[in-house]
Design an enzyme around this catalytic site. Structure first.
Site, PDB file in Angstrom:
ATOM      1  N   GLY A 283       0.824  -1.215   0.000  1.00 36.75           N
ATOM      2  CA  GLY A 283       0.000   0.000   0.000  1.00 36.75           C
ATOM      3  C   GLY A 283       0.853   1.258   0.000  1.00 36.75           C
TER       4      GLY A 283
ATOM      5  CG  ASN B 295       0.503   1.304   4.822  1.00 36.43           C
ATOM      6  OD1 ASN B 295       0.149   2.036   5.743  1.00 36.43           O
ATOM      7  ND2 ASN B 295       0.245   1.582   3.544  1.00 36.43           N
TER       8      ASN B 295
ATOM      9  CB  SER C 280      -6.410   1.824  13.718  1.00 35.70           C
ATOM     10  OG  SER C 280      -7.248   2.926  13.977  1.00 35.70           O
TER      11      SER C 280
ATOM     12  CE1 TYR D  40      -9.785   0.526   8.966  1.00 41.43           C
ATOM     13  CE2 TYR D  40     -10.234   1.794  10.963  1.00 41.43           C
ATOM     14  CZ  TYR D  40      -9.364   1.409   9.956  1.00 41.43           C
ATOM     15  OH  TYR D  40      -8.065   1.895   9.931  1.00 41.43           O
TER      16      TYR D  40
ATOM     17  CE  LYS E  38      -6.472  -0.962  10.145  1.00 46.40           C
ATOM     18  NZ  LYS E  38      -5.203  -1.329   9.482  1.00 46.40           N
TER      19      LYS E  38
ATOM     20  CB  VAL F 167      -3.153   9.527   9.746  1.00 48.53           C
ATOM     21  CG1 VAL F 167      -1.897  10.064   9.076  1.00 48.53           C
ATOM     22  CG2 VAL F 167      -2.821   8.662  10.954  1.00 48.53           C
TER      23      VAL F 167
ATOM     24  CB  THR G 299      -3.997   9.420   4.410  1.00 46.21           C
ATOM     25  OG1 THR G 299      -5.092   8.649   4.934  1.00 46.21           O
ATOM     26  CG2 THR G 299      -2.858   9.428   5.411  1.00 46.21           C
TER      27      THR G 299
HETATM   28  P1  NDP Z   1      -4.616   5.664   2.063  1.00 43.67           P
HETATM   29  O1  NDP Z   1      -5.965   5.424   1.484  1.00 43.67           O
HETATM   30  O2  NDP Z   1      -3.949   6.955   1.806  1.00 43.67           O
HETATM   31  O3  NDP Z   1      -3.626   4.483   1.632  1.00 43.67           O
HETATM   32  C1  NDP Z   1      -4.041   3.151   1.631  1.00 43.67           C
HETATM   33  C2  NDP Z   1      -3.050   2.335   0.833  1.00 43.67           C
HETATM   34  O4  NDP Z   1      -3.449   0.943   0.871  1.00 43.67           O
HETATM   35  C3  NDP Z   1      -3.005   2.745  -0.612  1.00 43.67           C
HETATM   36  O5  NDP Z   1      -1.669   2.751  -1.052  1.00 43.67           O
HETATM   37  C4  NDP Z   1      -3.781   1.653  -1.324  1.00 43.67           C
HETATM   38  O6  NDP Z   1      -3.255   1.459  -2.630  1.00 43.67           O
HETATM   39  C5  NDP Z   1      -3.443   0.444  -0.444  1.00 43.67           C
HETATM   40  N1  NDP Z   1      -4.413  -0.639  -0.594  1.00 43.67           N
HETATM   41  C6  NDP Z   1      -5.725  -0.644  -0.274  1.00 43.67           C
HETATM   42  N2  NDP Z   1      -6.283  -1.806  -0.620  1.00 43.67           N
HETATM   43  C7  NDP Z   1      -5.290  -2.566  -1.148  1.00 43.67           C
HETATM   44  C8  NDP Z   1      -5.237  -3.863  -1.709  1.00 43.67           C
HETATM   45  N3  NDP Z   1      -6.328  -4.643  -1.765  1.00 43.67           N
HETATM   46  N4  NDP Z   1      -4.059  -4.328  -2.169  1.00 43.67           N
HETATM   47  C9  NDP Z   1      -2.962  -3.547  -2.119  1.00 43.67           C
HETATM   48  N5  NDP Z   1      -2.931  -2.320  -1.612  1.00 43.67           N
HETATM   49  C10 NDP Z   1      -4.097  -1.836  -1.147  1.00 43.67           C
HETATM   50  O7  NDP Z   1      -4.791   5.423   3.638  1.00 43.67           O
HETATM   51  P2  NDP Z   1      -3.731   5.464   4.837  1.00 43.67           P
HETATM   52  O8  NDP Z   1      -2.377   5.737   4.367  1.00 43.67           O
HETATM   53  O9  NDP Z   1      -4.293   6.330   5.876  1.00 43.67           O
HETATM   54  O10 NDP Z   1      -3.860   3.959   5.358  1.00 43.67           O
HETATM   55  C11 NDP Z   1      -2.765   3.079   5.450  1.00 43.67           C
HETATM   56  C12 NDP Z   1      -2.994   2.135   6.619  1.00 43.67           C
HETATM   57  O11 NDP Z   1      -3.043   2.874   7.825  1.00 43.67           O
HETATM   58  C13 NDP Z   1      -4.298   1.338   6.550  1.00 43.67           C
HETATM   59  O12 NDP Z   1      -4.049   0.029   7.006  1.00 43.67           O
HETATM   60  C14 NDP Z   1      -5.205   2.077   7.516  1.00 43.67           C
HETATM   61  O13 NDP Z   1      -6.197   1.237   8.051  1.00 43.67           O
HETATM   62  C15 NDP Z   1      -4.177   2.502   8.572  1.00 43.67           C
HETATM   63  N6  NDP Z   1      -4.568   3.618   9.421  1.00 43.67           N
HETATM   64  C16 NDP Z   1      -4.976   4.809   8.879  1.00 43.67           C
HETATM   65  C17 NDP Z   1      -5.338   5.849   9.717  1.00 43.67           C
HETATM   66  C18 NDP Z   1      -5.869   7.161   9.188  1.00 43.67           C
HETATM   67  O14 NDP Z   1      -6.537   7.893   9.957  1.00 43.67           O
HETATM   68  N7  NDP Z   1      -5.590   7.530   7.951  1.00 43.67           N
HETATM   69  C19 NDP Z   1      -5.252   5.719  11.176  1.00 43.67           C
HETATM   70  C20 NDP Z   1      -4.826   4.427  11.634  1.00 43.67           C
HETATM   71  C21 NDP Z   1      -4.473   3.434  10.781  1.00 43.67           C
HETATM   72  P3  NDP Z   1      -4.106   1.129  -3.944  1.00 43.67           P
HETATM   73  O15 NDP Z   1      -5.465   1.742  -3.787  1.00 43.67           O
HETATM   74  O16 NDP Z   1      -3.280   1.728  -5.040  1.00 43.67           O
HETATM   75  O17 NDP Z   1      -4.143  -0.375  -3.976  1.00 43.67           O
HETATM   76  C1  8X3 Z   2      -8.148   5.135  11.193  1.00 45.15           C
HETATM   77  C2  8X3 Z   2      -8.493   6.003  12.329  1.00 45.15           C
HETATM   78  O1  8X3 Z   2     -10.448   6.748  13.798  1.00 45.15           O
HETATM   79  O2  8X3 Z   2     -10.753   6.850  11.393  1.00 45.15           O
HETATM   80  O3  8X3 Z   2      -7.860   3.852  11.610  1.00 45.15           O
HETATM   81  O4  8X3 Z   2     -10.746   4.730  12.500  1.00 45.15           O
HETATM   82  S1  8X3 Z   2     -10.192   6.070  12.523  1.00 45.15           S
END
Ligand code: NDP
Ligand code: 8X3
Length: 256
Positions: A10, A88, A142, A155, A159, A188, A190
């Site tokens: 990811g 990730n 998370s 979700y 986690k 975060v 993103t």
């Molecule tokens: P983004 O949506 O910015 O990034 C998610 C990434 O995961 C992308 O690169 C996407 O790539 C990849 N992805 C999703 N599904 C697949 C798949 N089936 N196969 C391969 N790659 C995949 O979100 P974040 O960076 O925020 O999220 C990254 C991680 O952090 C996740 O696990 C999320 O649950 C976790 N997280 C996020 C938080 C937040 O508030 N943002 C807080 C806590 C945890 P592509 O679509 O190109 O496949």
């Molecule tokens: C991502 C943070 O609070 O949106 O895991 O679930 S929250």
């Protein structure tokens, strides 16, 4: 770190992309995957300019177990010796009560990506780490895995499962030098919320409104820190939020 090979799933966006950049600055080799290979291809020269020793990226859907196994098996020998795996890839889809969910495919997608995908990638990488006698797995959890919030049951369940998997892996790996860390951030900023709300940018923006969220780079910094402790130190879990968040439920919004 210069001799290390880091595999990040990811890496096309958000935390994964920022983590690739943070490891690039440490001079590591980088192996990256995501479904959007075009984004990874664009990122490659930026990572090289930032200091990465070498970069290889490929398209992969972590939900496809056969594709995961094939992708890893097809790597050139010197790209198979992964030292650090950052699991990730992950996402959320929708916010609703279980009894109201009219699109249970959302549940499948979250469970298949966040739990099963993480296991598929881990299974394809971990035996090599054990046999080489070195390795570190960092899983993206998370705050949602620590405390369930309303309308986020599935979700949060994925986690919560990530925490159990990380704890289980640590137990499985006792007696080996392979380390396991769960990185558990709060909000975060993103593309996460745009993905969750299927492109509804206004709804996504509300998640980050009137508070200071974590940046993807903050999480990347924690990941690199955990990965650069001395070899005998295992950081089990990093639970981190911005200054405006206490847990899944308590957020300081300046407007409220
Ligand atoms: P983004 O949506 O910015 O990034 C998610 C990434 O995961 C992308 O690169 C996407 O790539 C990849 N992805 C999703 N599904 C697949 C798949 N089936 N196969 C391969 N790659 C995949 O979100 P974040 O960076 O925020 O999220 C990254 C991680 O952090 C996740 O696990 C999320 O649950 C976790 N997280 C996020 C938080 C937040 O508030 N943002 C807080 C806590 C945890 P592509 O679509 O190109 O496949
Ligand atoms: C991502 C943070 O609070 O949106 O895991 O679930 S929250």
């Amino acid at each position: 770190m210069a001799n290390m090979l880091v595999f990040i799933t990811g890496a096309s966006s958000g935390i994964g992309e920022a983590t690739a950049m943070a490891f690039a600055r440490q001079g590591t080799r980088l192996l990256l995957c995501a479904r959007r290979a075009d984004r990874l291809a664009k990122l490659e020269p930026e990572l090289r300019s930032a200091g990465a020793a070498d970069v290889k990226s490929f398209a992969l859907d972590v939900r496809d177990r056969a594709a995961v196994n094939a992708a890893l098996a097809q790597l050139p020998e010197d790209w198979k010796t992964i030292d650090i795996l950052v699991n990730n890839a992950g996402l959320s889809r929708g916010m609703s009560k279980v009894q109201d969910e009219d699109n249970p495919e959302n549940w499948e997608e979250m469970i298949d990506t966040n739990v099963k995908g993480l296991l598929y990638v881990t299974r394809s990488v971990l035996p090599g780490m054990v046999s080489r006698g070195r390795g570190h797995i960092l899983n993206l959890g998370s705050t949602a895995g620590h405390m369930t919030y309303a309308n986020g049951t599935v979700y949060c369940a994925t986690k919560s499962a990530e925490i159990a998997v990380s704890e289980g892996l640590k137990l499985d790996l006792m007696g080996t030098p392979v380390r396991v860390t769960s990185i558990d951030p709060g909000i975060v900023e993103t593309e996460f919320s745009e993905v969750r709300f299927r492109g509804d940018a206004a709804r996504a923006a509300k998640v980050y409104e009137d508070l200071t969220p974590l940046k993807a780079a903050d999480v990347a910094d924690a990941i690199v820190w955990a990965a650069t402790r001395p070899a005998h130190v295992n950081i089990h879990q990093i639970l981190m939020t911005s200054i405006d968040q206490a847990n899944s439920l308590v957020v300081n919004r300046r407007s409220s």
